[in-house]
Design an enzyme around this catalytic site. Structure first.
Site, short mmCIF file in Angstrom:
data_model
loop_
_atom_site.label_atom_id
_atom_site.label_comp_id
_atom_site.label_asym_id
_atom_site.label_seq_id
_atom_site.Cartn_x
_atom_site.Cartn_y
_atom_site.Cartn_z
N SER A 115 0.85 -1.19 0.00
CA SER A 115 0.00 0.00 0.00
C SER A 115 0.88 1.23 0.00
O SER A 115 1.73 1.40 0.90
CB SER A 115 -0.89 0.02 1.24
N ASP A 124 -4.86 3.42 -1.13
CA ASP A 124 -5.85 3.63 -0.06
C ASP A 124 -6.45 5.02 -0.17
O ASP A 124 -5.82 6.02 0.15
CB ASP A 124 -5.16 3.46 1.30
N MET A 177 -9.10 7.72 1.03
CA MET A 177 -9.90 8.07 2.22
C MET A 177 -10.46 9.47 2.07
O MET A 177 -9.78 10.37 1.59
CB MET A 177 -9.02 7.99 3.47
N HIS A 231 -8.57 0.90 -3.21
CA HIS A 231 -9.41 0.59 -2.05
C HIS A 231 -10.12 1.87 -1.62
O HIS A 231 -9.49 2.77 -1.05
CB HIS A 231 -8.50 0.05 -0.94
N MET A 242 -12.16 3.88 0.68
CA MET A 242 -12.72 4.03 2.03
C MET A 242 -13.42 5.38 2.06
O MET A 242 -12.94 6.35 2.67
CB MET A 242 -11.60 3.92 3.06
N MET A 263 -10.82 -6.36 6.26
CA MET A 263 -9.96 -5.42 6.99
C MET A 263 -9.56 -6.03 8.31
O MET A 263 -10.42 -6.51 9.06
CB MET A 263 -10.72 -4.11 7.26
N ASP A 286 -6.03 -6.89 4.71
CA ASP A 286 -5.47 -5.54 4.68
C ASP A 286 -5.47 -4.95 6.09
O ASP A 286 -6.53 -4.77 6.69
CB ASP A 286 -6.34 -4.69 3.73
C1 DX5 Z 1 -6.38 0.93 6.30
C2 DX5 Z 1 -5.79 0.79 4.90
C3 DX5 Z 1 -4.66 -0.17 4.85
C4 DX5 Z 1 -3.52 0.24 5.72
C5 DX5 Z 1 -2.41 -0.76 5.76
O1 DX5 Z 1 -6.22 2.11 6.88
O2 DX5 Z 1 -6.80 0.29 4.09
O3 DX5 Z 1 -4.28 -0.48 3.51
O4 DX5 Z 1 -3.05 1.50 5.44
O5 DX5 Z 1 -1.37 -0.27 6.55
P1 DX5 Z 1 -0.44 -1.26 7.38
O6 DX5 Z 1 -0.02 -2.35 6.48
O7 DX5 Z 1 0.68 -0.38 7.85
O8 DX5 Z 1 -1.29 -1.75 8.51
ZN ZN Z 2 -6.32 -0.66 2.04
#
Ligand code: DX5
Ligand code: ZN
Length: 223
Positions: free
Chosen positions: A5, A32, A34, A64, A66, A145, A180
């Site tokens: 990621s 990712d 957000m 992804h 979110m 997740m 993830d």
């Molecule tokens: C959740 C994201 C993940 C996350 C993974 O916040 O969807 O992809 O950033 O980060 P690590 O691998 O550091 O937990």
């Molecule tokens: Zn993610």
């Protein structure tokens, strides 16, 4: 497969970081996205995807979402070169009771596929598995997740493994199961044994110096 990621990459050197991750053995790059509403953080939009696509025309880009209204963003990400879009079942509940979140999710998967991308359905740690199960057979991938989404570098929630075991038992060979959050070389064997074939890691990969990343990716993938 292993998808680093880019959330933990150096944003000032994103092209270089992504190219290096692919050269170090990554099968895909995980973006990712957000919105500061579905999760308490802001990260990146379609422009980031577009620049990575320009830099790496052949990389598999796993987006992804979110975000609270993923329907607003799948077309811009497609135009920006995304190969895959995952969205959350929790984002399909438009009223407190959930309403027809399953129907909405199944329709949205069809819309994503119509644009030539693959579609994944994601579920957060506190959400009961039952909410996502009727959607799984319609998706190309399920994303479990294993941290509460929002930030990289959190600890893996072990209860997530029971969810992947159940989903794995329902999947066809053409479907994938992604985990993830908090994924590391130490817990990767457990995650693979629980049926996951796509492991996402931000801090475990990009938190390490570049010369160690190929080793981490190989450990995540296993023998
Ligand atoms: C959740 C994201 C993940 C996350 C993974 O916040 O969807 O992809 O950033 O980060 P690590 O691998 O550091 O937990
Ligand atoms: Zn993610």
């Amino acid at each position: 497969m292993v998808a680093p990621s880019i959330l933990s990459a150096d944003f000032c050197r994103m092209g270089e970081e992504c190219r290096h991750a692919i050269e170090a053995g990554a099968d895909a790059l995980h973006l990712d996205v957000m919105d500061g509403h579905f999760v308490p953080n802001l990260t990146m939009g379609p422009d980031m995807c577009r620049w990575i696509r320009r830099e790496l025309p052949d990389a598999l880009l796993d987006v992804h979402l979110m975000v609270s209204y993923p329907e607003q963003y799948f077309q811009p990400f497609c135009d920006a070169g995304a190969d895959h879009i995952s969205f959350h079942i929790e984002a399909m509940a438009r009223d407190p009771g959930g309403g027809d979140e399953v129907g909405r999710a199944i329709e949205f998967i069809a819309d994503i596929r119509e644009l030539g991308m693959t579609a994944g359905i994601a579920i957060n740690p506190p959400t009961p598995l039952q909410r996502v199960l009727p959607v799984v057979e319609h998706a190309d991938m399920a994303l479990v997740m294993s941290v509460n989404p929002g930030f990289s570098g959190q600890s893996f929630i072990p209860e997530s493994l029971a969810k992947t075991e159940t989903i794995a038992s329902m999947l066809r060979p053409d479907q994938r199961l992604e985990m993830d959050g908090g994924v590391t070389p130490a817990n990767a064997p457990l995650i693979r044994r629980a049926g996951c074939d796509l492991l996402v890691a931000a801090s475990a990969v990009f938190g390490k110096p570049r010369d160690q990343r190929a080793g981490v990716i190989a450990e995540l993938r296993g023998g």
